[in-house]
Motif scaffolding. Structure first.
Motif, PDB file in Angstrom:
ATOM      1  N   ARG A 105       1.036  -0.853  -0.059  1.00 45.73           N
ATOM      2  CA  ARG A 105       0.054   0.034  -0.339  1.00 45.73           C
ATOM      3  C   ARG A 105       0.842   0.978   0.215  1.00 45.73           C
ATOM      4  O   ARG A 105       0.263   1.841   0.600  1.00 45.73           O
ATOM      5  N   PHE A 106       1.869   1.373  -0.293  1.00 51.81           N
ATOM      6  CA  PHE A 106       2.842   2.279  -0.276  1.00 51.81           C
ATOM      7  C   PHE A 106       3.171   3.260  -2.018  1.00 51.81           C
ATOM      8  O   PHE A 106       3.580   2.702  -2.739  1.00 51.81           O
ATOM      9  N   GLN A 109      -2.102   7.199  -2.842  1.00 50.87           N
ATOM     10  CA  GLN A 109      -2.765   7.559  -2.349  1.00 50.87           C
ATOM     11  C   GLN A 109      -2.499   7.705  -0.798  1.00 50.87           C
ATOM     12  O   GLN A 109      -3.530   8.238   0.516  1.00 50.87           O
ATOM     13  N   LEU A 110      -1.651   6.532  -0.132  1.00 47.63           N
ATOM     14  CA  LEU A 110      -1.163   6.576   0.931  1.00 47.63           C
ATOM     15  C   LEU A 110      -0.897   7.720   2.110  1.00 47.63           C
ATOM     16  O   LEU A 110      -1.229   8.446   3.073  1.00 47.63           O
ATOM     17  N   GLY A 124      -5.652   7.107   3.319  1.00 46.09           N
ATOM     18  CA  GLY A 124      -4.189   6.736   3.664  1.00 46.09           C
ATOM     19  C   GLY A 124      -4.071   7.500   5.209  1.00 46.09           C
ATOM     20  O   GLY A 124      -4.794   7.196   6.011  1.00 46.09           O
ATOM     21  N   VAL A 125      -2.505   7.364   4.976  1.00 46.17           N
ATOM     22  CA  VAL A 125      -2.093   7.831   6.329  1.00 46.17           C
ATOM     23  C   VAL A 125      -1.795   9.619   6.794  1.00 46.17           C
ATOM     24  O   VAL A 125      -0.795  10.118   7.571  1.00 46.17           O
ATOM     25  N   ARG A 318      -2.010  -1.027   5.103  1.00 44.12           N
ATOM     26  CA  ARG A 318      -2.738  -0.017   5.586  1.00 44.12           C
ATOM     27  C   ARG A 318      -1.552  -0.315   7.327  1.00 44.12           C
ATOM     28  O   ARG A 318      -0.612   0.788   6.946  1.00 44.12           O
ATOM     29  N   ALA A 321       2.266  -0.655   6.013  1.00 43.44           N
ATOM     30  CA  ALA A 321       2.595   1.198   4.933  1.00 43.44           C
ATOM     31  C   ALA A 321       2.727   1.675   6.572  1.00 43.44           C
ATOM     32  O   ALA A 321       3.793   2.731   6.001  1.00 43.44           O
ATOM     33  N   ALA A 322       1.976   2.049   7.500  1.00 50.71           N
ATOM     34  CA  ALA A 322       1.985   2.721   7.756  1.00 50.71           C
ATOM     35  C   ALA A 322       3.319   2.176   8.566  1.00 50.71           C
ATOM     36  O   ALA A 322       4.505   3.752   9.095  1.00 50.71           O
ATOM     37  N   THR A 325       6.415   4.000   6.646  1.00 54.52           N
ATOM     38  CA  THR A 325       6.584   5.388   6.976  1.00 54.52           C
ATOM     39  C   THR A 325       7.523   5.856   8.024  1.00 54.52           C
ATOM     40  O   THR A 325       8.063   6.781   7.776  1.00 54.52           O
TER      41      THR A 325
END
Length: 350
Positions: A105-106, A109-110, A124-125, A318, A321-322, A325
């Protein structure tokens, strides 16, 4: 013609040859065990056996060729390198796991959307990234001046019972659980705004409680490393003490202080419990730390994992992906800190 000065010495490639042979033997042993038992190949066991065989083999080879003294030296070198690899292995494994699962999910939109009105795929985050940067930035603004001034007092001025008391309480604060810092911040703001209050500034205060002792300790050690000769030279020129600290001591130790501050930031940027108590969580964007709940990346990862919706895989993607990040943000902050330290550190040479 052989080199007489190199006689009785192993070549530079000998340790690598021994390591390769140990690896081959270990792989062969576990391959036979796999064939006999019908199970899977034990990678961890093969790595451990390779380390043991390598240590024993390099000691015996060095003992036969170089003697007891060099054999012990090579054995200790092998043990130190093995300890480094063992310490590094979990970090590498963690990064590879997060990287492999977080890239699903990178995407753009994230980083451009929040979780407002999202119950399945998408979202997204952005709200969590903004909340993390705001609360961590405010915590740094609170912690760095307090921590740096405290360390200056302890190194340059502190004597007697007050300095000992400050050192004692800093040591105590270093070991407090993070949830206690969150409860302290919640209780502090609940006195003024009532029970159930959740604010971004409360989360920042909780993080600052965790940051201050790290900044104090790291800055204190860096300031103590500054040679007293530099202070004495400034005093001999008639420079007052406060100006000596400002113009001599701090610039000399700025690289180490910056590294300590980044360690403190890395210490708190991944905290979940204090932010969950003090700042809460939300699916909406919030740029104002003094109004309403504020989301953060660690809390987002936690809530996405424990509160999976109708599409569980979307929430897990998500979350990974977070987490990726967050790791990249910490790496970027450390890189920026190194650049700042290099730019402001004293230049050597004429």
């Amino acid at each position: 013609m052989p080199n007489v000065y190199a006689s009785g010495r192993l070549g530079k490639s000998a340790p690598w040859i021994v390591l390769g042979a140990s690896l081959l033997v270990s792989v062969a042993v576990f391959a036979l065990l796999q064939a006999a038992s019908g199970g899977g190949f034990n990678v961890a066991g093969a790595i451990v056996l390779t380390g043991i065989l390598n240590g024993v083999a390099i000691y015996l080879v060095a003992l036969l060729v170089e003697g007891v003294r060099q054999a012990k030296d090579r054995l200790v070198t092998t043990l130190v390198c093995s300890a480094f690899i063992i310490a590094l292995a979990p970090l590498v494994s963690l990064f590879i796991t997060v990287l492999s699962r977080g890239t699903a999910r990178f995407d753009i939109q994230l980083f451009t959307e929040s979780m407002r009105n999202v119950v399945g795929e998408g979202g997204g985050v952005l709200h969590a990234i903004v909340g993390t940067l705001i609360m961590t930035g405010i915590a740094a603004l609170i912690s760095v001046p307090i921590g740096l001034l405290t360390s200056i007092y302890l190194v340059e001025y502190g004597r007697g019972a007050l300095a000992r008391a400050i050192t004692f309480f800093v040591d105590v604060m270093t070991g407090i659980p993070s949830i206690v810092a969150g409860l302290f911040a919640y209780a502090l703001f609940a006195l003024f705004f009532g029970p159930g209050i959740r604010l971004g500034i409360a989360g920042a205060v909780a993080l600052s409680v965790l940051m201050i002792p790290v900044v104090v300790r790291s800055s204190e050690e860096m300031l103590r490393l500054v040679p007293n000769e530099l202070r004495e030279a400034a005093f001999a020129l008639g420079v007052p003490k406060w100006l000596t600290i400002l113009k001599v001591v701090l610039p000399t130790s700025i690289a180490g202080i910056t590294t300590g501050v980044m360690l403190a930031v890395a210490r708190v940027i991944g905290e979940t419990a204090p932010l969950l108590v003090a700042a809460g969580f939300t699916s909406n964007m919030n740029y104002n730390p003094f109004e309403g709940r504020m989301q953060s990346l660690p809390v987002f990862v936690y809530s996405s994992y424990v509160s999976q919706g109708t599409d569980a895989q979307a929430y897990l993607d998500r979350a990974w992906a977070a987490a990726l990040t967050l790791i990249l943000i910490v790496m970027a902050l450390n890189l920026i800190a190194r650049l700042i330290a290099r730019a402001f550190s004293p230049k050597l040479g004429r």
